[in-house]
Structures are given as structure tokens and as C-alpha cells.
Design an enzyme around this catalytic site. Structure first.
Site, PDB file in Angstrom:
ATOM      1  N   ALA A   1       3.393  -5.272   6.997  1.00 41.31           N
ATOM      2  CA  ALA A   1       3.087  -5.114   8.422  1.00 41.31           C
ATOM      3  C   ALA A   1       3.178  -3.647   8.804  1.00 41.31           C
ATOM      4  O   ALA A   1       3.837  -2.850   8.136  1.00 41.31           O
ATOM      5  CB  ALA A   1       4.051  -5.933   9.280  1.00 41.31           C
TER       6      ALA A   1
ATOM      7  N   TYR B   1       2.503  -4.281  19.045  1.00 45.72           N
ATOM      8  CA  TYR B   1       3.100  -4.802  17.813  1.00 45.72           C
ATOM      9  C   TYR B   1       3.549  -6.243  18.005  1.00 45.72           C
ATOM     10  O   TYR B   1       3.270  -7.126  17.175  1.00 45.72           O
ATOM     11  CB  TYR B   1       4.282  -3.924  17.392  1.00 45.72           C
ATOM     12  CG  TYR B   1       5.166  -4.553  16.349  1.00 45.72           C
ATOM     13  CD1 TYR B   1       4.752  -4.624  15.027  1.00 45.72           C
ATOM     14  CD2 TYR B   1       6.409  -5.067  16.686  1.00 45.72           C
ATOM     15  CE1 TYR B   1       5.559  -5.206  14.060  1.00 45.72           C
ATOM     16  CE2 TYR B   1       7.226  -5.648  15.723  1.00 45.72           C
ATOM     17  CZ  TYR B   1       6.797  -5.714  14.428  1.00 45.72           C
ATOM     18  OH  TYR B   1       7.595  -6.298  13.468  1.00 45.72           O
TER      19      TYR B   1
ATOM     20  N   ASN C   1       0.814  -1.221   0.000  1.00 45.66           N
ATOM     21  CA  ASN C   1       0.000   0.000   0.000  1.00 45.66           C
ATOM     22  C   ASN C   1       0.846   1.269   0.000  1.00 45.66           C
ATOM     23  O   ASN C   1       0.316   2.380   0.032  1.00 45.66           O
ATOM     24  CB  ASN C   1      -0.957   0.017   1.188  1.00 45.66           C
ATOM     25  CG  ASN C   1      -0.233   0.070   2.526  1.00 45.66           C
ATOM     26  OD1 ASN C   1       0.995   0.115   2.600  1.00 45.66           O
ATOM     27  ND2 ASN C   1      -1.000   0.053   3.607  1.00 45.66           N
TER      28      ASN C   1
ATOM     29  N   VAL D   1      17.838   1.015  14.817  1.00 44.16           N
ATOM     30  CA  VAL D   1      18.902   1.796  15.435  1.00 44.16           C
ATOM     31  C   VAL D   1      20.078   1.980  14.475  1.00 44.16           C
ATOM     32  O   VAL D   1      20.720   3.032  14.466  1.00 44.16           O
ATOM     33  CB  VAL D   1      19.345   1.118  16.750  1.00 44.16           C
ATOM     34  CG1 VAL D   1      19.900  -0.273  16.502  1.00 44.16           C
ATOM     35  CG2 VAL D   1      20.365   1.971  17.484  1.00 44.16           C
TER      36      VAL D   1
END
Length: 725
Positions: free
Chosen positions: A74, A140, A32, A181
Site C-alpha cells: 500500500a 488514504y 516494489n 508516532v
């Protein structure tokens, strides 16, 4: 070979797509573009801008015939998951369920799901093995863990081969600044900004290079493994060690230590022994080599400065549409005000006397209602009422006296009536137009989507010949299935036939009925499916079966009557219909002329096999039957019993075995007595001790009791046999 990658324009997805493309796969992508970027994929592929929970995804599955689905799409932001758990669940759970259901529906052999090391939560014993209890510490992580459970259940319930990879901290080229990170430190180093560390820097992570992940996913697509695996390097690197590794590549800015964020894990190292053993895979890149490759890629992308300049220009240009939007909202009020001033001038000016009793305010209200609808017409009513009051007081009327004047209230009522009627009519018309435009846009969007798929189908039209040549494995499958019909025992052919028909047509229910001597009844001889089949059918009560027996042709239930099977076809022996095959539960896309012909050809194969079996029976009749009787010899009866037991184990087809004692001198008399007492699907024979055996097909104990009573009336005592024969 076709692969579908959801989230294929994302960080990991684009590398997975690259790997499959290099291996010669046709790559399909659903994304998307909420975080993905289509520019990450440079090779020819088929991409669709869709959410994974969108119903349009079914069209892609219908067309693609995928060999593997890699589900990477996701919502990965923990902050978004906490702030909007509904949106998080829509993508991470509803999207996954949609992909699982479509994979089952369209027979995808393998489904690979990307989970996360976050599902383990905070653990003190590292490295963490797959057997460790999962205690997700964030929405999550919870969604990922539930997704794993769905994959496992779809494997159990539907046989979909699902592989779950719990991926540790991924890094590498194309990673966005807020996705990890490593990427955040790299972007800070290149821009000279301070590096923000959440915690004291002793927190460890299992950093895995993205190309190692892509390699493992590709290997898994070729492997028979299934289940849940850690995908990691098996080595922990602290945040401080990561900063030291960056310093070997270039000078770093200031390091700022902040409090650890809620849900962040202190120690995370995954044990990768299982995936190394079962997949014959191991990571290639260590942390320093992976960082070097990532840094070199970022340096080559230093055009970010020009891209930022372009982005700034786009932001400035974006201000112009905002100004135009404000102007469009204020324009009706401005035009209303101008029209009111003109109306006031005509009402109060010297020219007014020449218009007689014409009330210009009525025209003003009507025009505003026609042009802009309710809002401006009501505003025009209020302004006209105020103008009317002002005009009357200007002529010497007292305001209090005006409140008692019926003409005043009548005039205001006229203004209000015209404003409401005209405004409401225009609003309703505009609403209908807007609804029609919205429906038109939806239709155009669907048309554009289907047109794109149609164009793609046309693109592969020229490849059909090559695809047919590559379908050797499919023909091989059909050949291996039809090999089951190569039996010389009719009972075995019948039960093998239901498996053949079911495999070739993909019907969920297959039944075979034999025709009795006077063609009045059909007796069930073999069945495969979850529903219980009718054991006996009266031909005159079944139009479908009567048509098959009368015409000898394929019957198709085009009216989709629920009380009839979708298709029926005759099985011939010596130009006579000996049995009928009925199928039901056929997928809708298989209810086509092509599959009708496929069903007919399969039935012809079964007829051929039955003809050979019956011919063999006739040729070996002396070896099969006791001479002068219809009783099967022990060895022939054992073959039939073996076929019945196999059908019982495979399809849960019931049968009952009865046994009775027969004096040797009454053998022929008994054989003559029982002839005609049983159905065409039942068998009689002798065992090694010359005892009478009666095998009742598709029979329950209640029916058996009636058979036993019928035999007892002839002086033949039978009892049910429990032990194997």
C-alpha cells in the site's frame, strides 16, 4: 503450503513473512521496494521486485499455487495521497483489484487484506465497533475503505474467502521513522532531537505491537472466518502517556507541540471483541512491553551512525555522475565550436586560396549533422551563414547589397538544405535505434524475469515426488466426488456425472447427450453451467458429434471453433456408445494433453457407473416396470422424479410432469400406443392410483402442449401436474 505476501519487505510484511516461515510455509514476496527493504528478510524465500498492479504478477500466481494471499502492499503516506491521489489509487486500488482477480483465477482459497482504523474517521464513541459507519477523512482512508468494499464484492460474486483487518496504530521493530508516532519519537530520542507533537498530546491511539498483528494474520489463514474485523488492543493511549512511557526507557529531548494536521483524528480506539471471539486471539504485548522491545531493537541497530556516514559518502560520490552528465550535454556544443573555429580558419586564412572554390562550411555542416543530428546541424548552419556574411563584408561587400545578391540566398539555402536533410536523417536513424534498444531492453527484462521463474521451477523439480505424496487431500477430493457416481439409477448417474466432470476438469459448461435408437439425434439428458445448452442435436449437422460416434474416440476442438465444444468424449454401454459428454469454458491453461487424458479417464469412470446402473435395471426389470409394458412402477418413477428435482435445484434443468386417467382394462393397450411417441430421455409410469404419468425432460410448456395434443389424438387426455409426486 505456499503464502504470497505483497509488501513483504515492509514493516508489517516482514514480520508476517517471519511468522509464516517459522510455521513451515514457502514464502513468496511481491514488493516494489518503494518503502520496503529486502534486508529485512533473512531466510530463504522467493522475492520479486514488482508493483502489485504489474501484469507480470500473473506469472507468479501461475507458478506459486498459493494457499493464502496476504495483501499488505500500500501507499501509506497521507501526505502523498493528498498531493498525488492518482498514484495513491494506482497502488491501493488497482493493485488490490489485480491481486483479487488473480486470486480468483488461480483458485487461491483465502485472501487477507490489511485495512486501517482510519476508515472510521473522527468518532466520539469509543471503542469503535465494526458496525460503526465509516466516514474516511483522507484520500488514504478513502482508498482503504473502497478496498474493503472490493474484497466484500469478490467474496459475494466469486466465492473468494476474504478477510479484512482494520489495523489500529502498529509499532515495533523495523518501522521507518516517518511511518508512525512511536517510530518518530524513538528516532528523536536516540538522536537527541526535539519531539514534535501535532495537537495538545491528549489525542489517543490504539497502539498494537507488530508481532501481535502477524500472529492474528497467521491464525486467520487457518481459520474459516471471513468478513471485516478490527485488529487492535482495545485500549487507548494518549500521546502524552506515550511520551511518559518513553521517559521510563531513557532521557527525552524537548517536546514541541504543533497544530493538528488536516485529516488527523483526535480519538481512535477499536473494539476487538469480534476478532478475539471468532479467531481465539488476543494481543500479547502491552504498550510498555512493546515499547521496551522496540527500544532494545533500536539500540542494537545503533550502527545507524556508520550507515549515515556511508550514506553521506554515497551522496558525495553521487555528485560525480551529475558532473559527468553536465559534461556530456555540453560536449557537443564544445566540439561544434572547435569545428567552427577550424572552418573559420580555413575560410579566412591564407591557405584558403589553395582550395579553389571548395566551400569548407558544407563539410562542417555535414559532419555536425552526422555526429549529433538536427540540433547541432542547425547551429552549424547559423554559424556558417554568419561566417559567410562576415567573409563577404570583409572582402568589401556592403551588408545591404548582400541582401539583394541571389548567390547569397542560394548559398544560405544550400547550407540549410544540407543541415536539415543530414540532421533529419540522423535524428530518424537515432530514434529508430533508440526504439529498438528500448524494445530490446523490454524483451531482455521479460526474458530475465521469466528466466528467474524458470530457475525457481527447476529448483523445486526435485521436490515433485514429495509434493505428489502430499497430494493425498487432492486424491481424496477426487475420490469423494466420484463417489457420487455410485448410484444404481441411470438418471442419477447422469446428473452426478456432470458434477464429477465439472469438478475434475474445472470446465464451466458440461453437457451429456444420449444417443437415440437410430443414432441420428442426440438428446440432452443433463447439463451444468451458466449458458443454456441445446436440447437436441442432429448428428449429420454436427461434425464433432459425428466423429465421436464414428470413431468412438475423444474429440478435441484444436481449431477453437466457437460453434463447437472444446472436448467431447463417448460414454459406452456394452461396447456401444450410449451417450456423449461435451465440455466447454475450460481455462486456457487447462487445455492441455494432461487435462485431455484426465477428461477421458473421468468419462471412463462415468461409463463404468452407467454400465452398473443399466445392468441393475435389467436385473430388476420385473420390479421396475409393470409386467408386459414399458410403464415404470410408482416406486421406480419416484426415484427418477427425485433425480429430476435434484437436477432442477442444482443446475436449473427444467422438466414437466403430465398425468392422465387410464381405465384398468385399457392399461396394456395404452402402453402399446404411447411406446415410440416420446424421446429417449422421457419417462412414462404409473402413480399409486394407477394413473398415467409422463415425465418430459428439458421441456418447456410450449413443447408440452404439442405432446398433449399428440396424446389426445390417441384418445389419451393429459394435464400438467403442479404438486409434488
Amino acid at each position: 503450503m505456499n503464502v504470497l505476501i505483497t509488501g513483504g519487505y515492509g514493516f508489517i510484511g516482514s514480520h508476517v513473512a517471519d511468522r509464516f516461515h517459522k510455521e513451515g510455509y514457502e514464502v513468496y514476496i511481491i514488493d516494489n521496494l518503494s518503502t520496503g527493504n529486502a534486508s529485512r528478510i533473512t531466510f530463504k524465500h522467493k522475492g520479486y521486485k514488482l508493483s502489485v498492479q504489474d501484469g507480470k504478477c500473473e506469472e507468479i500466481f501461475r507458478m506459486g499455487k498459493f494457499d493464502v494471499v496476504v495483501h499488505l502492499a500500500a501507499q501509506t503516506s497521507s501526505e502523498v495521497a493528498r498531493a498525488n491521489p492518482v498514484r495513491d489509487a494506482e497502488t491501493n486500488l488497482l493493485g488490490l483489484i489485480n491481486m483479487l482477480n488473480l486470486s480468483v483465477k488461480y483458485n487461491v482459497p483465502k485472501f487477507i487484506y490489511a485495512s486501517s482504523a482510519d476508515v472510521y474517521g473522527e468518532k466520539t464513541n469509543v471503542p469503535i465497533r465494526e458496525e460503526e459507519t465509516c466516514t474516511p477523512a483522507s484520500p488514504y482512508a478513502l482508498a482503504k475503505w473502497i478496498g474493503e468494499i472490493y474484497c466484500g464484492k469478490w467474496r459475494e460474486m466469486y466465492g473468494l474467502q476474504t478477510i479484512v483487518f482494520r489495523i489500529s496504530n502498529a509499532y515495533g521493530p523495523r518501522q521507518s521513522e516517518r511511518s508512525g508516532v512511536v517510530s518518530a519519537f524513538l528516532n528523536g530520542a536516540l538522536s537527541g532531537k526535539p519531539l514534535h507533537v501535532y495537537g495538545d498530546g491528549s489525542e489517543t491511539r490504539d497502539f498494537i505491537y507488530v508481532e501481535d498483528i502477524a500472529d492474528a494474520i497467521y491464525r486467520a489463514s487457518l481459520s474459516p472466518i471471513a468478513g471485516t474485523y478490527n485488529l487492535s488492543t482495545g485500549m487507548g493511549t494518549s500521546v502524552n502517556e506515550l511520551i511518559d512511557a518513553f521517559k521510563e526507557l531513557r532521557d527525552m529531548g524537548e517536546v514541541v507541540y504543533n497544530d493538528r494536521r488536516p485529516g488527523d483524528i483526535g480519538q481512535s480506539v477499536l473494539d476487538n471483541a469480534s476478532v478475539k471471539r471468532d479467531l481465539d486471539w488476543s494481543p500479547i504485548y502491552g504498550i510498555r512491553e512493546g515499547l521496551k522491545r522496540t527500544y532494545e531493537y533500536a539500540v542494537r541497530q545503533q550502527q545507524a551512525e556508520t550507515q549515515q556516514a556511508q550514506a553521506a559518502a554515497e551522496v558525495q560520490s553521487a555528485a560525480a555522475p551529475a558532473v559527468r552528465s553536465v559534461f556530456r550535454r555540453l560536449l557537443p556544443y564544445a566540439e561544434n565550436l572547435l569545428a567552427f573555429l577550424l572552418t573559420a580558419w580555413l575560410t579566412l586564412g591564407q591557405q584558403y586560396s589553395s582550395y579553389g572554390t571548395i566551400d569548407v562550411k558544407l563539410f562542417y555542416i555535414t559532419i555536425m549533422g552526422i555526429m549529433y543530428g538536427n540540433r547541432q546541424s542547425i547551429l552549424a548552419v547559423l554559424l556558417s551563414t554568419g561566417l559567410f556574411v562576415y567573409h563577404k563584408t570583409l572582402g568589401g561587400r556592403e551588408l545591404v547589397a548582400l541582401m539583394y545578391d541571389p548567390d547569397f540566398f542560394f548559398r544560405v539555402a544550400i547550407y540549410l538544405f544540407i543541415g536539415l536533410v543530414v540532421g533529419y536523417t540522423i535524428e530518424r536513424k537515432n530514434a529508430q535505434i533508440q526504439q529498438q534498444q528500448q524494445q530490446l531492453q523490454e524483451v531482455e527484462g521479460k526474458y530475465e524475469f521469466l528466466s528467474g521463474i524458470y530457475e525457481e521451477v527447476r529448483e523445486v523439480k526435485d521436490e515433485l515426488q514429495q509434493r505428489i505424496l502430499n497430494m493425498g487431500d487432492s486424491y481424496g477430493k477426487i475420490y469423494s466426488v466420484t463417489k457420487e457416481l455410485e448410484s444404481l439409477e441411470p438418471e442419477q448417474v447422469f446428473h452426478a456425472a456432470v458434477n464429477v466432470v465439472r469438478s475434475v476438469t474445472q470446465a464451466s459448461e458440461v453437457s451429456i447427450y444420449v444417443v437415440n435408437r437410430n443414432r441420428a439425434y442426440l438428446r440432452l439428458v443433463a447439463h451444468a453451467g451458466t449458458n443454456q445448452a441445446v436440447r437436441s442435436l442432429k448428428v449429420e449437422e454436427r461434425e464433432d458429434m459425428a466423429m465421436v460416434l464414428q470413431d468412438g474416440k475423444l474429440y478435441v476442438n484444436k481449431q477453437l471453433s466457437p460453434d463447437r465444444p472444446l472436448m467431447c468424449a463417448p460414454l459406452y454401454y456394452r461396447d456401444q456408445i450410449g451417450a456423449v459428454v461435451a465440455i466447454d469454458g475450460l481455462p486456457f491453461d487447462k487445455f492441455s494433453l494432461y487435462h485431455q487424458n484426465l477428461f477421458k479417464i473421468t468419462c471412463d469412470l462415468v461409463s463404468s457407473a452407467l454400465t452398473k446402473a443399466f445392468a441393475y435395471m435389467e436385473a430388476t426389470e420385473n420390479q421396475r416396470y409393470v409386467e408386459g409394458t414399458s410403464l415404470l412402477r410408482p416406486e421406480a418413477f419416484r426415484e427418477i422424479m427425485r433425480a429430476k428435482k435434484q437436477a432442477m435445484e442444482q443446475y436449473r434443468t427444467p422438466f414437466l410432469l403430465l398425468r392422465g386417467e387410464i381405465p384398468g382394462d385399457l392399461l396394456f393397450e395404452t402402453a402399446n400406443q404411447i411406446e415410440g411417441m416420446l424421446r429417449e430421455t422421457d419417462y412414462t409410469g404409473l402413480d399409486e392410483k394407477q394413473r398415467l404419468l409422463v415425465l418430459l425432460s428439458n421441456t418447456n410448456p410450449e413443447d408440452a402442449s404439442r405432446v398433449i395434443e399428440r396424446f389426445a389424438e390417441r384418445g389419451i387426455i393429459l394435464g400438467e401436474v403442479k404438486e409434488a409426486v
